[in-house]
Design a protein around this motif. Sequence first.
Motif, PDB file in Angstrom:
ATOM      1  N   ALA A 224       0.841  -1.207   0.000  1.00 15.25           N
ATOM      2  CA  ALA A 224       0.000   0.000   0.000  1.00 15.25           C
ATOM      3  C   ALA A 224       0.875   1.256   0.000  1.00 15.25           C
ATOM      4  O   ALA A 224       0.653   2.213   0.755  1.00 15.25           O
ATOM      5  CB  ALA A 224      -0.958   0.002   1.177  1.00 15.25           C
ATOM      6  N   LYS A 225       1.893   1.216  -0.852  1.00 18.85           N
ATOM      7  CA  LYS A 225       2.814   2.327  -1.019  1.00 18.85           C
ATOM      8  C   LYS A 225       2.857   2.711  -2.493  1.00 18.85           C
ATOM      9  O   LYS A 225       2.283   2.019  -3.344  1.00 18.85           O
ATOM     10  CB  LYS A 225       4.216   1.939  -0.538  1.00 18.85           C
ATOM     11  CG  LYS A 225       4.341   1.785   0.974  1.00 18.85           C
ATOM     12  CD  LYS A 225       4.244   3.130   1.666  1.00 18.85           C
ATOM     13  CE  LYS A 225       4.453   3.043   3.152  1.00 18.85           C
ATOM     14  NZ  LYS A 225       4.413   4.368   3.811  1.00 18.85           N
ATOM     15  N   THR A 226       3.525   3.800  -2.812  1.00 14.58           N
ATOM     16  CA  THR A 226       3.719   4.160  -4.212  1.00 14.58           C
ATOM     17  C   THR A 226       4.973   3.465  -4.742  1.00 14.58           C
ATOM     18  O   THR A 226       5.822   2.986  -3.977  1.00 14.58           O
ATOM     19  CB  THR A 226       3.893   5.674  -4.375  1.00 14.58           C
ATOM     20  OG1 THR A 226       5.120   6.061  -3.740  1.00 14.58           O
ATOM     21  CG2 THR A 226       2.724   6.438  -3.751  1.00 14.58           C
ATOM     22  N   SER A 227       5.087   3.449  -6.057  1.00 10.92           N
ATOM     23  CA  SER A 227       6.288   2.866  -6.658  1.00 10.92           C
ATOM     24  C   SER A 227       7.538   3.601  -6.204  1.00 10.92           C
ATOM     25  O   SER A 227       8.575   2.986  -5.942  1.00 10.92           O
ATOM     26  CB  SER A 227       6.171   2.910  -8.183  1.00 10.92           C
ATOM     27  OG  SER A 227       5.189   2.023  -8.645  1.00 10.92           O
ATOM     28  N   ALA A 228       7.459   4.923  -6.102  1.00 11.86           N
ATOM     29  CA  ALA A 228       8.621   5.692  -5.665  1.00 11.86           C
ATOM     30  C   ALA A 228       9.027   5.310  -4.248  1.00 11.86           C
ATOM     31  O   ALA A 228      10.223   5.185  -3.937  1.00 11.86           O
ATOM     32  CB  ALA A 228       8.325   7.189  -5.748  1.00 11.86           C
TER      33      ALA A 228
END
Length: 298
Positions: A224-228
Amino acid sequence: MDTTRPVVILNNGVEMPVIGFGVFQIPPEQTADAVRNALACGYRLIDTAASYNNERQVGEGIRSSGMGREEVFVQTKLWISDYGYDSALHAFDRSLRKLGLDYVDLYLLHWPVPSDFAATVASYRAVEKLLVDGLVRAIGVCNFSPSHLERLLAEVNTPPAVNQVELHPYFTQRDLREFNAAHGIVTQSWSPICGVYRYFPTDPQKVKNCLEEPVIVDLAAKYAKTSAQVVLRWHLEHGLCPIPKSARPERIAENIDVFDFELTAEEVAAIDALDTGVRGGPDPKLVDTRMFPRRIED
């Protein structure tokens, strides 16, 4: 120094935050606000350079942030047009004046200049004097390969504390990382989320973007994080110190929100497998004042 975020201990005992805020290619008129936003979000390391043309605005952002000077780790870089012993000392004075500071936490040589390595060494010796004089707390280099470092170490008294290099999933620089570690040099990552391919695209119609790689997209969904954030966490799992950059407040906040999850060894290895062995930025073996003729104004 704020220790709510992890720090790394440099080879001279100085504490450096493991993640920093970079201001490369942030226009001067946006820099002060970006620095204030970064400090408000929890960054405690600000990375600039004489050649970025925004040192003055970095200083303004720090002063208007409400943070005490001792709470912010400031690093800047000597540009190649100012290489040479006396020229380097003058350039440092200029950077300090633009920043409006009494000292810099980390001062770096921006590139090796292989065609005039004597000037590179002379510049480093000047930086060693700044360290002895207490005007900088630590010194280092950028973009040095193992062979450049070997040449430098043979001629100076103080090993670099940091080597800031292009490093991201497409260009992992394993041999250089191992050399740095063996010599007590911290590896700091510029362009940590592959932005260099946007700055220097070989084909503007086919810009590589590691944030769209399926392995990274899948991990972002899992955590549940962004790719960055996944890529920045990958740097941290390797013991690297990334310097992400953005002028957008939401991205600034996102890029430091990476301390509440970890990647497994298998997940780190899966990202490692994206390595192409091909850099996106300039080749340090070729850098000189003909490639970069810019000069820094007082």
